[in-house]
Design a protein around this motif. Structure first.
Motif, PDB file in Angstrom:
ATOM      1  N   LEU A   1       5.807  -2.434   3.778  1.00  0.00           N
ATOM      2  CA  LEU A   1       6.303  -2.883   2.481  1.00  0.00           C
ATOM      3  C   LEU A   1       5.264  -2.445   1.448  1.00  0.00           C
ATOM      4  CD1 LEU A   1       8.559  -4.599   1.109  1.00  0.00           C
ATOM      5  CD2 LEU A   1       6.995  -6.540   1.260  1.00  0.00           C
ATOM      6  N   HIS A   2       5.665  -1.584   0.530  1.00  0.00           N
ATOM      7  CA  HIS A   2       4.661  -1.091  -0.416  1.00  0.00           C
ATOM      8  C   HIS A   2       5.225  -1.040  -1.831  1.00  0.00           C
ATOM      9  CE1 HIS A   2       6.076   3.222  -0.882  1.00  0.00           C
ATOM     10  NE2 HIS A   2       6.771   2.846   0.169  1.00  0.00           N
ATOM     11  N   ALA A   3       4.317  -1.043  -2.790  1.00  0.00           N
ATOM     12  CA  ALA A   3       4.674  -1.003  -4.212  1.00  0.00           C
ATOM     13  C   ALA A   3       3.394  -0.805  -5.004  1.00  0.00           C
ATOM     14  CB  ALA A   3       5.367  -2.298  -4.642  1.00  0.00           C
ATOM     15  N   PRO A   4       3.495  -0.332  -6.248  1.00  0.00           N
ATOM     16  CA  PRO A   4       2.295  -0.201  -7.087  1.00  0.00           C
ATOM     17  C   PRO A   4       1.601  -1.545  -7.275  1.00  0.00           C
ATOM     18  CG  PRO A   4       4.130   1.006  -8.044  1.00  0.00           C
ATOM     19  CD  PRO A   4       4.694   0.207  -6.903  1.00  0.00           C
ATOM     20  N   ARG A   5       0.360  -1.487  -7.721  1.00  0.00           N
ATOM     21  CA  ARG A   5      -0.412  -2.707  -7.917  1.00  0.00           C
ATOM     22  C   ARG A   5       0.263  -3.628  -8.926  1.00  0.00           C
ATOM     23  NH1 ARG A   5      -4.550  -2.879  -4.982  1.00  0.00           N
ATOM     24  NH2 ARG A   5      -5.696  -1.026  -4.306  1.00  0.00           N
ATOM     25  N   GLN A   6       0.141  -4.916  -8.644  1.00  0.00           N
ATOM     26  CA  GLN A   6       0.652  -5.974  -9.516  1.00  0.00           C
ATOM     27  C   GLN A   6       2.150  -5.819  -9.773  1.00  0.00           C
ATOM     28  OE1 GLN A   6      -2.635  -5.433 -12.510  1.00  0.00           O
ATOM     29  NE2 GLN A   6      -2.905  -7.628 -12.199  1.00  0.00           N
ATOM     30  N   SER A   7       2.853  -5.553  -8.674  1.00  0.00           N
ATOM     31  CA  SER A   7       4.312  -5.463  -8.738  1.00  0.00           C
ATOM     32  C   SER A   7       4.995  -6.652  -8.076  1.00  0.00           C
ATOM     33  CB  SER A   7       4.797  -4.167  -8.069  1.00  0.00           C
ATOM     34  OG  SER A   7       4.373  -3.034  -8.778  1.00  0.00           O
ATOM     35  N   GLY A   8       4.216  -7.556  -7.490  1.00  0.00           N
ATOM     36  CA  GLY A   8       4.798  -8.738  -6.863  1.00  0.00           C
ATOM     37  C   GLY A   8       4.812  -8.713  -5.347  1.00  0.00           C
ATOM     38  N   LYS A   9       4.049  -7.801  -4.735  1.00  0.00           N
ATOM     39  CA  LYS A   9       4.058  -7.687  -3.268  1.00  0.00           C
ATOM     40  C   LYS A   9       3.595  -8.981  -2.599  1.00  0.00           C
ATOM     41  CE  LYS A   9       1.170  -4.229  -3.176  1.00  0.00           C
ATOM     42  NZ  LYS A   9       0.930  -4.087  -4.630  1.00  0.00           N
ATOM     43  N   THR A  10       2.453  -9.494  -3.055  1.00  0.00           N
ATOM     44  CA  THR A  10       1.894 -10.695  -2.432  1.00  0.00           C
ATOM     45  C   THR A  10       2.827 -11.882  -2.600  1.00  0.00           C
ATOM     46  OG1 THR A  10      -0.371  -9.914  -2.781  1.00  0.00           O
ATOM     47  CG2 THR A  10      -0.070 -12.275  -2.432  1.00  0.00           C
ATOM     48  N   SER A  11       3.406 -12.032  -3.774  1.00  0.00           N
ATOM     49  CA  SER A  11       4.348 -13.134  -4.005  1.00  0.00           C
ATOM     50  C   SER A  11       5.524 -13.055  -3.044  1.00  0.00           C
ATOM     51  CB  SER A  11       4.854 -13.097  -5.452  1.00  0.00           C
ATOM     52  OG  SER A  11       3.787 -13.256  -6.368  1.00  0.00           O
TER      53      SER A  11
ATOM     54  N   PHE B   1       2.342 -10.748  21.799  1.00  0.00           N
ATOM     55  CA  PHE B   1       1.853 -10.055  20.613  1.00  0.00           C
ATOM     56  C   PHE B   1       2.857 -10.332  19.494  1.00  0.00           C
ATOM     57  CE2 PHE B   1      -0.105  -6.377  18.344  1.00  0.00           C
ATOM     58  CZ  PHE B   1      -1.436  -6.659  18.651  1.00  0.00           C
ATOM     59  N   PRO B   2       2.454 -10.224  18.225  1.00  0.00           N
ATOM     60  CA  PRO B   2       3.417 -10.487  17.147  1.00  0.00           C
ATOM     61  C   PRO B   2       4.715  -9.700  17.342  1.00  0.00           C
ATOM     62  CG  PRO B   2       1.226 -10.246  16.230  1.00  0.00           C
ATOM     63  CD  PRO B   2       1.111  -9.905  17.681  1.00  0.00           C
ATOM     64  N   VAL B   3       5.846 -10.392  17.216  1.00  0.00           N
ATOM     65  CA  VAL B   3       7.130  -9.711  17.404  1.00  0.00           C
ATOM     66  C   VAL B   3       7.415  -8.757  16.254  1.00  0.00           C
ATOM     67  CG1 VAL B   3       8.186 -11.494  18.828  1.00  0.00           C
ATOM     68  CG2 VAL B   3       8.380 -11.632  16.331  1.00  0.00           C
ATOM     69  N   SER B   4       6.825  -9.048  15.106  1.00  0.00           N
ATOM     70  CA  SER B   4       7.007  -8.174  13.951  1.00  0.00           C
ATOM     71  C   SER B   4       5.737  -8.208  13.112  1.00  0.00           C
ATOM     72  CB  SER B   4       8.206  -8.626  13.106  1.00  0.00           C
ATOM     73  OG  SER B   4       8.438  -7.740  12.027  1.00  0.00           O
ATOM     74  N   VAL B   5       5.307  -7.031  12.676  1.00  0.00           N
ATOM     75  CA  VAL B   5       4.147  -6.918  11.793  1.00  0.00           C
ATOM     76  C   VAL B   5       4.586  -6.177  10.536  1.00  0.00           C
ATOM     77  CG1 VAL B   5       1.855  -5.910  11.462  1.00  0.00           C
ATOM     78  CG2 VAL B   5       2.446  -6.959  13.653  1.00  0.00           C
ATOM     79  N   ILE B   6       4.246  -6.753   9.393  1.00  0.00           N
ATOM     80  CA  ILE B   6       4.542  -6.121   8.103  1.00  0.00           C
ATOM     81  C   ILE B   6       3.220  -5.699   7.484  1.00  0.00           C
ATOM     82  CG2 ILE B   6       5.632  -6.385   5.847  1.00  0.00           C
ATOM     83  CD1 ILE B   6       7.197  -8.768   7.041  1.00  0.00           C
ATOM     84  N   LEU B   7       3.035  -4.408   7.320  1.00  0.00           N
ATOM     85  CA  LEU B   7       1.846  -3.887   6.646  1.00  0.00           C
ATOM     86  C   LEU B   7       2.190  -3.680   5.177  1.00  0.00           C
ATOM     87  CD1 LEU B   7       0.496  -1.193   9.154  1.00  0.00           C
ATOM     88  CD2 LEU B   7      -0.147  -3.598   8.960  1.00  0.00           C
ATOM     89  N   CYS B   8       1.387  -4.248   4.304  1.00  0.00           N
ATOM     90  CA  CYS B   8       1.704  -4.205   2.878  1.00  0.00           C
ATOM     91  C   CYS B   8       0.544  -3.606   2.093  1.00  0.00           C
ATOM     92  CB  CYS B   8       1.995  -5.617   2.368  1.00  0.00           C
ATOM     93  SG  CYS B   8       2.587  -5.669   0.669  1.00  0.00           S
ATOM     94  N   GLY B   9       0.866  -2.719   1.162  1.00  0.00           N
ATOM     95  CA  GLY B   9      -0.146  -2.107   0.312  1.00  0.00           C
ATOM     96  C   GLY B   9       0.512  -1.290  -0.777  1.00  0.00           C
ATOM     97  N   VAL B  10      -0.287  -0.483  -1.433  1.00  0.00           N
ATOM     98  CA  VAL B  10       0.231   0.368  -2.499  1.00  0.00           C
ATOM     99  C   VAL B  10       0.976   1.564  -1.918  1.00  0.00           C
ATOM    100  CG1 VAL B  10      -0.426   1.901  -4.406  1.00  0.00           C
ATOM    101  CG2 VAL B  10      -1.529  -0.332  -4.157  1.00  0.00           C
ATOM    102  N   ARG B  11       0.474   2.098  -0.810  1.00  0.00           N
ATOM    103  CA  ARG B  11       1.001   3.350  -0.293  1.00  0.00           C
ATOM    104  C   ARG B  11       1.694   3.166   1.048  1.00  0.00           C
ATOM    105  NH1 ARG B  11      -2.352   8.371  -0.201  1.00  0.00           N
ATOM    106  NH2 ARG B  11      -0.269   9.161  -0.598  1.00  0.00           N
ATOM    107  N   ASP B  12       2.577   4.090   1.337  1.00  0.00           N
ATOM    108  CA  ASP B  12       3.194   4.154   2.655  1.00  0.00           C
ATOM    109  C   ASP B  12       2.139   4.639   3.645  1.00  0.00           C
ATOM    110  OD1 ASP B  12       4.688   4.656   4.931  1.00  0.00           O
ATOM    111  OD2 ASP B  12       6.336   5.606   3.860  1.00  0.00           O
ATOM    112  N   VAL B  13       2.108   4.044   4.822  1.00  0.00           N
ATOM    113  CA  VAL B  13       1.083   4.385   5.808  1.00  0.00           C
ATOM    114  C   VAL B  13       1.123   5.862   6.193  1.00  0.00           C
ATOM    115  CG1 VAL B  13       2.487   3.840   7.832  1.00  0.00           C
ATOM    116  CG2 VAL B  13       0.001   3.605   7.957  1.00  0.00           C
ATOM    117  N   ARG B  14       2.270   6.492   6.081  1.00  0.00           N
ATOM    118  CA  ARG B  14       2.360   7.908   6.450  1.00  0.00           C
ATOM    119  C   ARG B  14       1.481   8.783   5.554  1.00  0.00           C
ATOM    120  NH1 ARG B  14       6.873   7.713   2.936  1.00  0.00           N
ATOM    121  NH2 ARG B  14       6.631   9.282   1.298  1.00  0.00           N
ATOM    122  N   ASP B  15       1.178   8.281   4.351  1.00  0.00           N
ATOM    123  CA  ASP B  15       0.414   9.071   3.389  1.00  0.00           C
ATOM    124  C   ASP B  15      -1.086   8.831   3.477  1.00  0.00           C
ATOM    125  OD1 ASP B  15       2.765  10.145   2.291  1.00  0.00           O
ATOM    126  OD2 ASP B  15       3.055   8.353   1.067  1.00  0.00           O
ATOM    127  N   TYR B  16      -1.511   7.949   4.381  1.00  0.00           N
ATOM    128  CA  TYR B  16      -2.946   7.694   4.501  1.00  0.00           C
ATOM    129  C   TYR B  16      -3.648   8.942   5.032  1.00  0.00           C
ATOM    130  CZ  TYR B  16      -1.740   2.675   4.316  1.00  0.00           C
ATOM    131  OH  TYR B  16      -1.261   1.443   3.960  1.00  0.00           O
TER     132      TYR B  16
END
Length: 528
Positions: A41-51, A172-187
């Protein structure tokens, strides 16, 4: 009384807000969780991701089918390639949130021992496995700020999660959501241990989906603003509502910051008897830009990166310098929220506030050295004498352009940036400049609105072109373009500025002024 939130997660009891769970496709996310998927789950900074993540955690725990944990791992950023230190920080956050959310304090006692017994590259995997075996319900883990991590710490995190993935049905966690600004494929992760660049896609090749939280729609933007009217009785005039939408294009932080500035900071706006007008919104916008609020300051800092320059500079000039843009550069700027890309591939700077702040910041050094009085280009009746100002710039450009562009990072955009720095005094003196970029069209357009003391206004347009062909061909094409732009803006005075970047010509050949007529409109052409 509630207010517009500009920092930290939204609290609906304290802030005007849109329901966080309405910001993304909740049925799709719940379906991915039920299917035991790991996703982004990704979005630019201060777009409401944490909320959104916090609201999802509350929903899942309330429904009772899953145990959900939210962790923010930004504090591990400073560990960089020190995996042991980074994992200790991550495990400490996991233990704290586990006790706070699920009432389980067992993890707090085992952090250091886990790293000592199993090593930093396995400790997280082991701790998560132990936690899942103790829980009565399957665990959903939301990991926020994952792309804040750097180097081997990030690689270790991704690989440990990946290694536990096959065991997610049992321990192990049945589902993991990684959240940040970028898609992990672009790291692109620089590994200190392996002495190479590891891509996020290879370190985390179990990703099922990559979901993006978008901006507010126009309807959502106005709905948020109307909450203030409902609670205070203070109305937004229709022009003000439309201007907030036009300036922000729904970027969540910009919407909230602009609304907070106009309703809670400006003296006239704080009086609830006064309606919020378009003029107040414009004043609030200028205040945000001048103060370089944190969100805008972070944006400006990104302009220093070479991959950002490769995209932004052609947009500022209207010129395409290379055969094509790099796809990963485009993806990076879209993820940052700096630009948007249409379905046909066309790119544009994300909103008018970003369009304004980017050239202003890039030309700040030049602006700071231009402390000139306004009296000489403002007539006694308050009218702006733009021709006089542009003639002064013509001489200024002749004297200073080479020395300034030599030190500028955005060298190809140097002439346009120097002009905008020179004209910025218009904004400081009570006018407005609207910038429009024509990528691939070889031009940059400026619209100037100058308010007169009697309430009327002057309208000017300036088009900047770099000379590539003959002077005649450049002027012909430029006048055709600027006349159309002037017609759209309702401008009274029309100017075409032609920059000649040739180093073989002397300045006497580059400097000229011509008055032309195109489609029954007068156009003043200034060469330099």
């Amino acid at each position: 009384m509630r207010f517009f939130n500009t920092a930290g997660p939204v609290r609906c009891s304290e802030h005007y807000c849109l329901p966080p769970l309405s910001r993304f496709d909740l049925p799709e996310i719940l379906s991915l969780i039920d299917q035991k998927k790991y996703f982004i789950l990704h979005a630019p900074r201060q777009s409401g991701k944490t909320s959104c993540l916090l609201a999802l955690r509350e929903l899942l725990n309330h429904e009772g089918r899953y145990s959900a944990l939210y962790i923010n791992i930004e504090m591990a950023q400073t560990a960089r390639n020190d995996v042991s230190r980074g994992m200790k920080a991550i495990l400490s956050e996991l233990a704290f949130q586990n006790e706070r959310t699920l009432g389980d304090s067992a993890l707090c006692k085992n952090i250091s021992r886990s790293i000592e017994d199993y090593g930093e590259d396995a400790a997280l995997n082991v701790v998560l496995s132990e936690l899942c075996r103790r829980l009565k319900r399957p665990l959903v883990l939301c990991i926020d700020e994952v792309d804040a991590l750097v180097g081997d710490t990030l690689i270790s995190l991704l690989r440990q999660i990946r290694s536990g993935y096959p065991s997610r049905s049992e321990s192990f966690p049945v589902s993991v959501i990684l959240c940040g600004v970028r898609d992990v494929r672009d790291y692109r992760i620089h590994s200190g241990k392996e002495k190479e660049i590891i891509t996020g896609g290879s370190a985390f090749n179990i990703k099922a989906e990559s979901l993006r939280i978008g901006n507010f729609s126009e309807e959502e933007t106005k709905s948020l603003l109307f909450q203030h009217t409902e609670e205070t009785g203070q109305v937004f005039e229709e022009d003000a509502l439309n201007e907030i939408w036009r300036l922000t294009c729904g970027q969540p932080w910009l919407v909230n910051a602009l609304a907070y500035e106009v309703c809670f900071k400006l003296k006239e706006g704080k009086d609830r008897e006064n309606p919020i007008t378009k003029a107040l919104v414009t004043e609030a916008k200028e205040n945000l830009i001048r103060r370089r609020e944190t969100h805008l300051d972070q944006l400006v800092d990104k302009l220093k990166e070479e991959r950002v320059r490769r995209v932004i500079e052609p947009m500022l000039t209207g010129e395409i310098f290379e055969q094509s843009f790099r796809t990963d550069d485009i993806d990076y700027l879209v993820d940052l929220g700096l630009i948007t890309q249409a379905e046909n591939g066309a790119i544009s700077i994300s909103n008018p506030i970003y369009q304004e702040i980017i050239p202003r910041e890039l030309s700040w050094e030049a602006q700071s050295g231009m402390a000139l009085n306004t009296e000489w280009y403002i007539a006694p009746d308050g009218k702006l004498q733009l021709y006089k100002l542009l003639k002064a710039f013509q001489q200024f450009f002749r004297e200073h352009s080479e020395s300034w562009t030599d030190i500028a990072q955005y060298k190809e955009a140097g002439p346009q940036l120097l002009l905008q720095a020179f004209l910025q005094r218009i904004v400081n003196g009570g006018g407005e400049i609207t910038r429009e970029y024509g990528l691939g069209m070889g031009r940059t357009d400026l619209f100037i609105l100058w308010q007169l003391p009697n309430g009327e206004s002057q309208r000017f347009v300036i088009e900047c072109k770099i000379r590539h062909r003959s002077r005649e061909a450049t002027i012909q094409r430029g006048t055709e373009q600027v006349v159309k732009y002037a017609d759209r803006c309702g401008a009274e005075e029309i100017y075409l500025i032609v920059f000649d970047r040739s180093k073989k010509k002397n300045w006497d050949d580059k400097i000229f002024t011509e008055d032309l007529t195109c489609e029954e409109k007068e156009v003043t052409v200034l060469g330099m």
